[in-house]
Motif scaffolding. Structure first.
Motif, PDB file in Angstrom:
ATOM      1  N   SER A  74       0.824  -1.211   0.000  1.00 15.38           N
ATOM      2  CA  SER A  74       0.000   0.000   0.000  1.00 15.38           C
ATOM      3  C   SER A  74       0.856   1.257   0.000  1.00 15.38           C
ATOM      4  O   SER A  74       0.485   2.273  -0.603  1.00 15.38           O
ATOM      5  CB  SER A  74      -0.951  -0.010   1.204  1.00 15.38           C
ATOM      6  N   LEU A  75       2.022   1.203   0.663  1.00 18.87           N
ATOM      7  CA  LEU A  75       2.926   2.354   0.641  1.00 18.87           C
ATOM      8  C   LEU A  75       3.650   2.448  -0.697  1.00 18.87           C
ATOM      9  O   LEU A  75       3.976   3.550  -1.159  1.00 18.87           O
ATOM     10  CB  LEU A  75       3.936   2.238   1.787  1.00 18.87           C
ATOM     11  N   TYR A  76       3.887   1.325  -1.318  1.00 17.58           N
ATOM     12  CA  TYR A  76       4.533   1.305  -2.632  1.00 17.58           C
ATOM     13  C   TYR A  76       3.662   1.993  -3.684  1.00 17.58           C
ATOM     14  O   TYR A  76       4.178   2.572  -4.653  1.00 17.58           O
ATOM     15  CB  TYR A  76       4.794  -0.143  -3.025  1.00 17.58           C
ATOM     16  N   THR A  77       2.341   1.951  -3.501  1.00 14.51           N
ATOM     17  CA  THR A  77       1.404   2.513  -4.481  1.00 14.51           C
ATOM     18  C   THR A  77       0.773   3.812  -4.003  1.00 14.51           C
ATOM     19  O   THR A  77      -0.218   4.249  -4.586  1.00 14.51           O
ATOM     20  CB  THR A  77       0.292   1.493  -4.795  1.00 14.51           C
ATOM     21  N   TYR A  78       1.331   4.436  -2.964  1.00 17.34           N
ATOM     22  CA  TYR A  78       0.673   5.640  -2.420  1.00 17.34           C
ATOM     23  C   TYR A  78       0.653   6.788  -3.418  1.00 17.34           C
ATOM     24  O   TYR A  78      -0.224   7.668  -3.361  1.00 17.34           O
ATOM     25  CB  TYR A  78       1.368   6.068  -1.121  1.00 17.34           C
ATOM     26  N   ASP A  79       1.625   6.826  -4.358  1.00 17.48           N
ATOM     27  CA  ASP A  79       1.681   7.925  -5.317  1.00 17.48           C
ATOM     28  C   ASP A  79       0.875   7.642  -6.578  1.00 17.48           C
ATOM     29  O   ASP A  79       0.931   8.415  -7.541  1.00 17.48           O
ATOM     30  CB  ASP A  79       3.133   8.222  -5.696  1.00 17.48           C
ATOM     31  N   CYS A  80       0.125   6.558  -6.594  1.00 18.07           N
ATOM     32  CA  CYS A  80      -0.777   6.271  -7.717  1.00 18.07           C
ATOM     33  C   CYS A  80      -2.121   6.925  -7.416  1.00 18.07           C
ATOM     34  O   CYS A  80      -2.999   6.332  -6.788  1.00 18.07           O
ATOM     35  CB  CYS A  80      -0.933   4.762  -7.904  1.00 18.07           C
ATOM     36  N   THR A  81      -2.274   8.161  -7.827  1.00 22.15           N
ATOM     37  CA  THR A  81      -3.479   8.947  -7.539  1.00 22.15           C
ATOM     38  C   THR A  81      -4.035   9.527  -8.832  1.00 22.15           C
ATOM     39  O   THR A  81      -3.353   9.577  -9.862  1.00 22.15           O
ATOM     40  CB  THR A  81      -3.169  10.083  -6.554  1.00 22.15           C
ATOM     41  N   ALA A  82      -5.270   9.987  -8.771  1.00 19.27           N
ATOM     42  CA  ALA A  82      -5.933  10.534  -9.954  1.00 19.27           C
ATOM     43  C   ALA A  82      -5.290  11.852 -10.368  1.00 19.27           C
ATOM     44  O   ALA A  82      -4.847  12.645  -9.530  1.00 19.27           O
ATOM     45  CB  ALA A  82      -7.421  10.729  -9.674  1.00 19.27           C
ATOM     46  N   THR A  83      -5.261  12.077 -11.672  1.00 20.36           N
ATOM     47  CA  THR A  83      -4.661  13.288 -12.222  1.00 20.36           C
ATOM     48  C   THR A  83      -5.704  14.314 -12.643  1.00 20.36           C
ATOM     49  O   THR A  83      -5.349  15.433 -13.008  1.00 20.36           O
ATOM     50  CB  THR A  83      -3.783  12.941 -13.438  1.00 20.36           C
ATOM     51  N   SER A  84      -6.979  13.946 -12.602  1.00 21.34           N
ATOM     52  CA  SER A  84      -8.058  14.854 -13.002  1.00 21.34           C
ATOM     53  C   SER A  84      -9.095  14.929 -11.897  1.00 21.34           C
ATOM     54  O   SER A  84      -9.347  13.945 -11.194  1.00 21.34           O
ATOM     55  CB  SER A  84      -8.707  14.366 -14.306  1.00 21.34           C
ATOM     56  N   SER A  85      -9.705  16.084 -11.758  1.00 20.70           N
ATOM     57  CA  SER A  85     -10.721  16.276 -10.711  1.00 20.70           C
ATOM     58  C   SER A  85     -11.990  15.477 -10.991  1.00 20.70           C
ATOM     59  O   SER A  85     -12.810  15.280 -10.089  1.00 20.70           O
ATOM     60  CB  SER A  85     -11.061  17.762 -10.579  1.00 20.70           C
ATOM     61  N   SER A  86     -12.169  15.019 -12.229  1.00 19.41           N
ATOM     62  CA  SER A  86     -13.362  14.239 -12.567  1.00 19.41           C
ATOM     63  C   SER A  86     -13.142  12.738 -12.376  1.00 19.41           C
ATOM     64  O   SER A  86     -14.027  11.946 -12.696  1.00 19.41           O
ATOM     65  CB  SER A  86     -13.777  14.510 -14.021  1.00 19.41           C
ATOM     66  N   ASN A  87     -11.986  12.362 -11.845  1.00 21.08           N
ATOM     67  CA  ASN A  87     -11.685  10.953 -11.590  1.00 21.08           C
ATOM     68  C   ASN A  87     -11.222  10.782 -10.153  1.00 21.08           C
ATOM     69  O   ASN A  87     -10.683  11.708  -9.553  1.00 21.08           O
ATOM     70  CB  ASN A  87     -10.582  10.444 -12.528  1.00 21.08           C
ATOM     71  N   ILE A  88     -11.418   9.593  -9.615  1.00 21.72           N
ATOM     72  CA  ILE A  88     -10.838   9.223  -8.332  1.00 21.72           C
ATOM     73  C   ILE A  88     -10.298   7.804  -8.443  1.00 21.72           C
ATOM     74  O   ILE A  88     -10.757   7.019  -9.292  1.00 21.72           O
ATOM     75  CB  ILE A  88     -11.846   9.313  -7.161  1.00 21.72           C
ATOM     76  N   VAL A 125     -10.618   2.544 -10.537  1.00 23.90           N
ATOM     77  CA  VAL A 125     -10.566   3.872 -11.143  1.00 23.90           C
ATOM     78  C   VAL A 125     -11.991   4.286 -11.461  1.00 23.90           C
ATOM     79  O   VAL A 125     -12.717   3.574 -12.162  1.00 23.90           O
ATOM     80  CB  VAL A 125      -9.715   3.866 -12.427  1.00 23.90           C
ATOM     81  N   VAL A 126     -12.412   5.444 -10.938  1.00 25.32           N
ATOM     82  CA  VAL A 126     -13.778   5.915 -11.096  1.00 25.32           C
ATOM     83  C   VAL A 126     -13.772   7.167 -11.957  1.00 25.32           C
ATOM     84  O   VAL A 126     -13.107   8.154 -11.623  1.00 25.32           O
ATOM     85  CB  VAL A 126     -14.428   6.214  -9.730  1.00 25.32           C
ATOM     86  N   GLY A 127     -14.499   7.112 -13.060  1.00 25.39           N
ATOM     87  CA  GLY A 127     -14.633   8.271 -13.936  1.00 25.39           C
ATOM     88  C   GLY A 127     -16.024   8.870 -13.801  1.00 25.39           C
ATOM     89  O   GLY A 127     -17.023   8.198 -14.078  1.00 25.39           O
ATOM     90  N   LEU A 128     -16.098  10.131 -13.340  1.00 26.69           N
ATOM     91  CA  LEU A 128     -17.369  10.840 -13.206  1.00 26.69           C
ATOM     92  C   LEU A 128     -17.603  11.606 -14.500  1.00 26.69           C
ATOM     93  O   LEU A 128     -17.036  12.680 -14.713  1.00 26.69           O
ATOM     94  CB  LEU A 128     -17.320  11.777 -11.997  1.00 26.69           C
ATOM     95  N   ILE A 129     -18.439  11.068 -15.355  1.00 25.09           N
ATOM     96  CA  ILE A 129     -18.539  11.537 -16.735  1.00 25.09           C
ATOM     97  C   ILE A 129     -19.786  12.388 -16.934  1.00 25.09           C
ATOM     98  O   ILE A 129     -20.886  11.999 -16.525  1.00 25.09           O
ATOM     99  CB  ILE A 129     -18.537  10.340 -17.703  1.00 25.09           C
ATOM    100  N   SER A 130     -19.597  13.548 -17.552  1.00 24.34           N
ATOM    101  CA  SER A 130     -20.683  14.462 -17.886  1.00 24.34           C
ATOM    102  C   SER A 130     -20.621  14.783 -19.372  1.00 24.34           C
ATOM    103  O   SER A 130     -19.540  14.778 -19.980  1.00 24.34           O
ATOM    104  CB  SER A 130     -20.579  15.761 -17.071  1.00 24.34           C
ATOM    105  N   ASP A 131     -21.782  15.058 -19.940  1.00 26.17           N
ATOM    106  CA  ASP A 131     -21.880  15.452 -21.357  1.00 26.17           C
ATOM    107  C   ASP A 131     -21.229  14.427 -22.289  1.00 26.17           C
ATOM    108  O   ASP A 131     -20.707  14.783 -23.350  1.00 26.17           O
ATOM    109  CB  ASP A 131     -21.230  16.829 -21.567  1.00 26.17           C
TER     110      ASP A 131
END
Length: 241
Positions: A167-181, A191-197
């Protein structure tokens, strides 16, 4: 007339005994360490968790105070339903990621660098590096045993420290866009994509970024076990995803 008492109870259906697999990938090595070592690993694990900075990835729910798998699921559901309730034809895509032999592919030098970035003491980082390198290992299946190999990659499965180190090895694997988590619980990742339009560009770029991150960190995506879930409450009969 009732059954003959001398005949006894009906025999239970025979149980089929599974045959040993001929595919070596079906056998998962488990490290059998001593009880004393397991106790020491627990002490080290507790010390590491108490020393982690507050700014560490908030969406990693493993080995965090007052967090559990229930919290990860609740956060995932809340984020999804909130986005759907906003309307505008919103929908959500979830990519459930599986890594092949994730624990076995950790590079100790990369791990210790990341631990140092998290503020852990140099002596502790050196001890973990020593713990993960030059490990003798042999495989035993039944009465057959392999020759001994010396490994300097990965965290041994079955050890107390391994899930935390991953879990510490992957701590820097984070979303790069505000519309994803990216929600994680140790090696379980979604990986969750919050998609609009109907605009999926940020979501697709996030997946590409995740692929590149895995390559840089020696993690292999298992495509056959990686699944995508689409959550869409729109009343439209057709939508082109």
């Amino acid at each position: 007339m009732g059954p003959d008492a001398s005949s006894g109870p009906p025999s239970s259906p025979s149980r089929r005994i599974p045959r040993p697999s001929s595919d070596l990938n079906d056998y998962r090595p488990v490290a059998l360490t001593s009880v004393v070592m397991k106790c020491f690993e627990k002490l080290v694990r507790d010390f590491i968790t108490s020393s982690l900075p507050a700014y560490m990835d908030p969406l990693q729910f493993a080995y965090r105070h007052n967090r559990s798998t229930d919290d990860a699921i609740a956060h995932l559901l809340h984020t999804t339903l909130t986005h759907l309730d906003e309307g505008r034809g919103n929908y959500v895509k979830m990519l459930f990621v599986d890594n092949s032999s994730a624990f076995n592919t950790i590079i100790p030098s990369l791990l210790t660098t990341k631990l140092g970035d998290l503020g852990l003491h140099t002596s502790l980082c050196d001890w973990i590096s020593n713990f993960l390198t030059d490990r003798p290992q042999s495989v035993r299946v039944g009465n057959c045993a392999s020759s001994t190999l010396t490994l300097s990659t990965g965290a041994p499965q079955g050890c107390v420290l391994s899930p935390l180190l991953y879990s510490l090895y992957t701590y820097d694997c984070t979303a790069t866009s505000s519309s994803n988590i990216i929600v994680k619980f140790a090696d379980d990742t979604v990986v969750v994509g919050l998609i609009s339009d109907n605009d999926e560009r940020a979501y697709l770029e996030e997946i590409k970024h995740l692929e590149n991150w895995c390559q840089e960190n020696n993690l292999l995506l298992n495509i056959s076990k990686t699944k995508e879930l689409i959550v869409d409450c729109s009343k439209k009969q057709e939508r082109h995803y």
